[in-house]
Design a protein around this motif. Structure first.
Motif, PDB file in Angstrom:
ATOM      1  N   GLU A 142       9.182  26.483   7.737  1.00  0.00           N
ATOM      2  CA  GLU A 142      10.630  26.656   8.008  1.00  0.00           C
ATOM      3  C   GLU A 142      11.481  25.639   7.238  1.00  0.00           C
ATOM      4  OE1 GLU A 142       8.391  25.328  10.064  1.00  0.00           O
ATOM      5  OE2 GLU A 142       9.275  23.903  11.476  1.00  0.00           O
ATOM      6  N   GLY A 143      10.841  24.780   6.429  1.00  0.00           N
ATOM      7  CA  GLY A 143      11.554  23.706   5.720  1.00  0.00           C
ATOM      8  C   GLY A 143      11.339  22.383   6.439  1.00  0.00           C
ATOM      9  N   GLY A 144      11.535  21.309   5.726  1.00  0.00           N
ATOM     10  CA  GLY A 144      11.323  19.983   6.319  1.00  0.00           C
ATOM     11  C   GLY A 144       9.841  19.614   6.347  1.00  0.00           C
ATOM     12  N   TRP A 145       9.534  18.537   7.075  1.00  0.00           N
ATOM     13  CA  TRP A 145       8.160  18.001   7.100  1.00  0.00           C
ATOM     14  C   TRP A 145       7.794  17.578   8.525  1.00  0.00           C
ATOM     15  CZ3 TRP A 145      12.053  16.829   3.767  1.00  0.00           C
ATOM     16  CH2 TRP A 145      11.858  17.117   2.419  1.00  0.00           C
ATOM     17  N   ARG A 146       6.514  17.542   8.787  1.00  0.00           N
ATOM     18  CA  ARG A 146       6.033  16.883  10.015  1.00  0.00           C
ATOM     19  C   ARG A 146       5.176  15.699   9.593  1.00  0.00           C
ATOM     20  NH1 ARG A 146       7.423  19.102  14.780  1.00  0.00           N
ATOM     21  NH2 ARG A 146       8.160  21.253  14.647  1.00  0.00           N
TER      22      ARG A 146
ATOM     23  N   GLY B 167       0.829  -1.209   0.000  1.00  0.00           N
ATOM     24  CA  GLY B 167       0.000   0.000   0.000  1.00  0.00           C
ATOM     25  C   GLY B 167       0.861   1.256   0.000  1.00  0.00           C
ATOM     26  N   LEU B 168       0.552   2.210  -0.870  1.00  0.00           N
ATOM     27  CA  LEU B 168       1.280   3.496  -0.858  1.00  0.00           C
ATOM     28  C   LEU B 168       1.047   4.158   0.505  1.00  0.00           C
ATOM     29  CD1 LEU B 168       0.316   4.727  -4.437  1.00  0.00           C
ATOM     30  CD2 LEU B 168       2.591   4.010  -3.678  1.00  0.00           C
ATOM     31  N   ALA B 169       2.091   4.770   1.061  1.00  0.00           N
ATOM     32  CA  ALA B 169       2.033   5.268   2.440  1.00  0.00           C
ATOM     33  C   ALA B 169       0.866   6.233   2.669  1.00  0.00           C
ATOM     34  CB  ALA B 169       3.346   5.947   2.793  1.00  0.00           C
ATOM     35  N   ASP B 170       0.047   5.887   3.649  1.00  0.00           N
ATOM     36  CA  ASP B 170      -1.010   6.809   4.073  1.00  0.00           C
ATOM     37  C   ASP B 170      -0.473   7.790   5.122  1.00  0.00           C
ATOM     38  OD1 ASP B 170      -3.033   5.689   2.444  1.00  0.00           O
ATOM     39  OD2 ASP B 170      -3.266   4.034   3.871  1.00  0.00           O
ATOM     40  N   THR B 171       0.702   7.477   5.669  1.00  0.00           N
ATOM     41  CA  THR B 171       1.345   8.424   6.579  1.00  0.00           C
ATOM     42  C   THR B 171       1.708   9.667   5.772  1.00  0.00           C
ATOM     43  OG1 THR B 171       2.181   6.742   8.070  1.00  0.00           O
ATOM     44  CG2 THR B 171       3.411   8.806   8.015  1.00  0.00           C
ATOM     45  N   ARG B 172       1.332  10.827   6.315  1.00  0.00           N
ATOM     46  CA  ARG B 172       1.491  12.071   5.553  1.00  0.00           C
ATOM     47  C   ARG B 172       2.725  12.838   6.029  1.00  0.00           C
ATOM     48  NH1 ARG B 172      -2.837  15.323   7.152  1.00  0.00           N
ATOM     49  NH2 ARG B 172      -3.053  13.942   8.938  1.00  0.00           N
ATOM     50  N   ALA B 173       3.478  13.365   5.076  1.00  0.00           N
ATOM     51  CA  ALA B 173       4.614  14.243   5.385  1.00  0.00           C
ATOM     52  C   ALA B 173       4.181  15.657   4.978  1.00  0.00           C
ATOM     53  CB  ALA B 173       5.853  13.805   4.619  1.00  0.00           C
ATOM     54  N   VAL B 174       3.859  16.462   5.969  1.00  0.00           N
ATOM     55  CA  VAL B 174       3.295  17.786   5.667  1.00  0.00           C
ATOM     56  C   VAL B 174       4.415  18.832   5.647  1.00  0.00           C
ATOM     57  CG1 VAL B 174       1.590  19.504   6.382  1.00  0.00           C
ATOM     58  CG2 VAL B 174       1.166  17.064   6.829  1.00  0.00           C
TER      59      VAL B 174
ATOM     60  N   TYR C  64       5.867  14.425  14.066  1.00  0.00           N
ATOM     61  CA  TYR C  64       7.300  14.048  14.123  1.00  0.00           C
ATOM     62  C   TYR C  64       8.048  14.862  13.059  1.00  0.00           C
ATOM     63  CZ  TYR C  64      11.271  10.688  13.590  1.00  0.00           C
ATOM     64  OH  TYR C  64      12.498  10.075  13.509  1.00  0.00           O
ATOM     65  N   TYR C  65       9.072  15.624  13.478  1.00  0.00           N
ATOM     66  CA  TYR C  65       9.744  16.539  12.550  1.00  0.00           C
ATOM     67  C   TYR C  65      10.896  15.853  11.813  1.00  0.00           C
ATOM     68  CZ  TYR C  65      12.091  20.573  10.590  1.00  0.00           C
ATOM     69  OH  TYR C  65      12.667  21.450   9.709  1.00  0.00           O
ATOM     70  N   ILE C  66      10.882  16.010  10.484  1.00  0.00           N
ATOM     71  CA  ILE C  66      11.985  15.511   9.643  1.00  0.00           C
ATOM     72  C   ILE C  66      12.589  16.730   8.945  1.00  0.00           C
ATOM     73  CG2 ILE C  66      12.647  13.942   7.764  1.00  0.00           C
ATOM     74  CD1 ILE C  66      11.127  12.226   9.574  1.00  0.00           C
ATOM     75  N   PRO C  67      13.857  17.048   9.215  1.00  0.00           N
ATOM     76  CA  PRO C  67      14.471  18.172   8.495  1.00  0.00           C
ATOM     77  C   PRO C  67      14.655  17.845   7.015  1.00  0.00           C
ATOM     78  CG  PRO C  67      16.063  17.103   9.947  1.00  0.00           C
ATOM     79  CD  PRO C  67      14.764  16.391  10.144  1.00  0.00           C
ATOM     80  N   GLU C  68      14.886  18.887   6.226  1.00  0.00           N
ATOM     81  CA  GLU C  68      15.045  18.661   4.778  1.00  0.00           C
ATOM     82  C   GLU C  68      16.151  17.658   4.466  1.00  0.00           C
ATOM     83  OE1 GLU C  68      15.096  22.114   1.990  1.00  0.00           O
ATOM     84  OE2 GLU C  68      13.650  22.875   3.481  1.00  0.00           O
ATOM     85  N   SER C  69      17.180  17.661   5.310  1.00  0.00           N
ATOM     86  CA  SER C  69      18.318  16.752   5.074  1.00  0.00           C
ATOM     87  C   SER C  69      17.931  15.289   5.282  1.00  0.00           C
ATOM     88  CB  SER C  69      19.469  17.110   6.022  1.00  0.00           C
ATOM     89  OG  SER C  69      19.027  16.961   7.357  1.00  0.00           O
ATOM     90  N   GLY C  70      16.724  15.041   5.791  1.00  0.00           N
ATOM     91  CA  GLY C  70      16.297  13.652   6.036  1.00  0.00           C
ATOM     92  C   GLY C  70      15.543  13.031   4.872  1.00  0.00           C
ATOM     93  N   ASP C  71      15.391  13.765   3.782  1.00  0.00           N
ATOM     94  CA  ASP C  71      14.674  13.230   2.615  1.00  0.00           C
ATOM     95  C   ASP C  71      15.610  12.315   1.816  1.00  0.00           C
ATOM     96  OD1 ASP C  71      13.046  12.719   0.470  1.00  0.00           O
ATOM     97  OD2 ASP C  71      13.229  14.725  -0.417  1.00  0.00           O
ATOM     98  N   CYS C  72      15.216  11.069   1.601  1.00  0.00           N
ATOM     99  CA  CYS C  72      16.070  10.115   0.868  1.00  0.00           C
ATOM    100  C   CYS C  72      15.501   9.779  -0.504  1.00  0.00           C
ATOM    101  CB  CYS C  72      16.239   8.830   1.663  1.00  0.00           C
ATOM    102  SG  CYS C  72      16.805   9.081   3.330  1.00  0.00           S
TER     103      CYS C  72
END
Ligand SMILES: Cc1cc2nc3c(=O)[nH]c(=O)nc-3n(C[C@H](O)[C@H](O)[C@H](O)COP(=O)(O)OP(=O)(O)OC[C@H]3O[C@@H](n4cnc5c(N)ncnc54)[C@H](O)[C@@H]3O)c2cc1C
Length: 404
Positions: free
Chosen positions: A143-147, A132-139, A227-235
């Motif tokens: 300030e940059g990054g995602w929650r 299943g394509l992720a239903d978890t949302r990265a908003v 949960y905060y993911i900074p821009e540098s965490g995008d793979c």
């Protein structure tokens, strides 16, 4: 893609270390299964052993193990205890996959930490499974990054993981998932971020894991609420990234279930070598029938040995094919399922071998707490790990029939 950095002697040293760790796992495994808990003691043992940094390349401070060395280590760990080993196998899977996904900057940030003992979990599966394509949302954040918002229902190893990796779908600024399918696929990304065993802001681990087997994996539910993911965490893009590196999952899952099958063989042989039926009058007649002298027991144990050796050879040759670069000549669309044959073969072999072991040892193996009863339950998890047998056959059959 696959290179060998370790000398043969260094590889053997890593495998010897894995055998030492496996002895500890074999001691700890039964209690974790009985109490249905993650084996917390195992984290210190793994960190002290130096095996956490096993697949990390030398330039980042790791041992630089290639896929066949990691595979052999995973087999040894699982020969100690399948449940505990399967949890650290998620770490090995994710380190291997991340080697193919991380940018040079990201490698400098994360790999030295893993080489020093930081543990990594990998959570993709949600209520709709791995497919299943992720239903978890990265908003996206101003300030940059995602929650992240949502939940992962299969969070193996999460309780002791210093680093989280997994998938989420990038939304618009208001948190809406793309409605168009192509955009939905393109926006599903892999991420990596600090996790501190789930104690970071916006994360909650709910202890939901209660399963037939593999109970020591601690495969709990992880809830994300900002949960905060900074821009540098995008793979980067999820499906292409994972599928291009899926051998780290296929071949290490195969290794774990080969280890479980070898453990099953060890237990079965030990029991059958010693077991005596005493004075017996049934199919066999005698005043003290020893199981090791019965023809069908000899045949059955030999069958188990041959089955395991065949599985080991399939796994070995697939790893060697990758190390030799043979896959460069394969149809790229076939690469994932062709590698996956080893996973399907080893997980099915494990089911066959555990079943046979119970036949040979007899009814005592069916009682709760018997080693074979647990191995039989642990083996039952193999088919669920991706790619499943059905998915593998379906992709191969579909391509053979002209699909793209
Ligand atoms: C012990 C254990 C530990 C795990 N740990 C983790 C973990 O740490 N991280 C993680 O992300 N996941 C983990 N998983 C989850 C696992 O990878 C699967 O996602 C999960 O078992 C559900 O997937 P499924 O395919 O069984 O179910 P579903 O996806 O619901 O599939 C149902 C059926 O449909 C088939 N199917 C699914 N997708 C397709 C498709 N696209 N085309 C055709 N057929 C399809 C399946 O083969 C199956 O027969 C773990 C599972 C187990 C058993």
């Amino acid at each position: 893609m696959h290179t060998v950095e370790m000398t043969t002697k260094e590889q053997e040293q890593a495998i010897d270390k894995a055998r030492e760790v496996a002895a500890e796992f074999r001691r700890l495994g039964p209690a974790a299964d009985e109490q249905n808990t993650f084996c917390y003691e195992s984290a210190g043992i793994m960190k002290d052993s130096g095996l956490v940094g096993l697949p990390v390349p030398r330039e980042f401070g790791g041992l630089g193990a290639d896929i066949w060395t990691v595979s052999r280590v995973a087999t040894e760990l699982a020969r100690g205890d399948g449940g505990i080993a399967l949890s650290y196998n998620m770490h090995y899977i994710m380190v291997g996959i991340m080697l193919g996904l991380l940018s040079d900057e990201q490698k400098k940030e994360w790999l030295p930490r893993i080489a020093d003992g930081d543990i990594l979990c990998g959570t993709f599966s949600e209520a709709r499974g791995f497919g299943g394509l992720a239903d978890t949302r990265a908003v996206p954040q101003p300030e940059g990054g995602w929650r992240l918002y949502g939940k992962k229902t299969w969070g193996t190893l999460s309780e002791v993981s210093d680093i989280w990796s997994g998938s989420a779908t990038i939304t618009d600024a208001d948190g809406n998932l793309p409605t168009d399918f192509e955009t939905r696929v393109a926006n599903e990304h892999n991420f990596i971020a600090d996790f501190d065993c789930g104690k970071v802001e916006g994360v909650r681990i709910e202890k939901t894991w209660d399963a037939l087997g593999m109970r020591a994996t601690g495969t709990h539910t992880i809830h994300f609420d900002g949960y905060y993911i900074p821009e540098s965490g995008d793979c980067g893009e999820m499906r292409g990234g994972i599928l291009a590196n899926l051998e780290w999952a296929s071949l290490t899952f195969a290794s774990v279930y080969l280890g479980v099958a070898l453990h099953t063989y060890d237990e079965t042989k030990e029991i059958l070598a010693k077991k005596s039926l005493g004075p017996t009058f049934a199919a066999s007649v005698g005043d003290d029938i020893k199981t090791r002298e019965l023809g069908y027991i000899q045949d059955g144990l030999g069958w188990m040995k041959v089955k395991n050796e065949t599985a080991r050879r399939v796994l070995h040759s697939t790893c060697v094919q990758l190390l030799n670069g043979d896959d460069d000549t394969w149809d790229p669309a076939m690469r994932v399922p062709l590698i996956g044959i080893a996973k399907v073969f080893c997980t099915e072999n494990c089911l066959d071998v555990t079943r046979k072991a119970m036949h040979l040892v007899g009814g005592m193996s069916y009682r709760k707490g018997h080693p074979l009863e647990r191995l039989y339950r642990d083996a039952a998890a193999g088919p669920f790990q991706p790619l499943t047998e059905e998915q593998t056959y379906m992709v191969i059959g579909g391509l053979e029939l002209g699909g793209d």
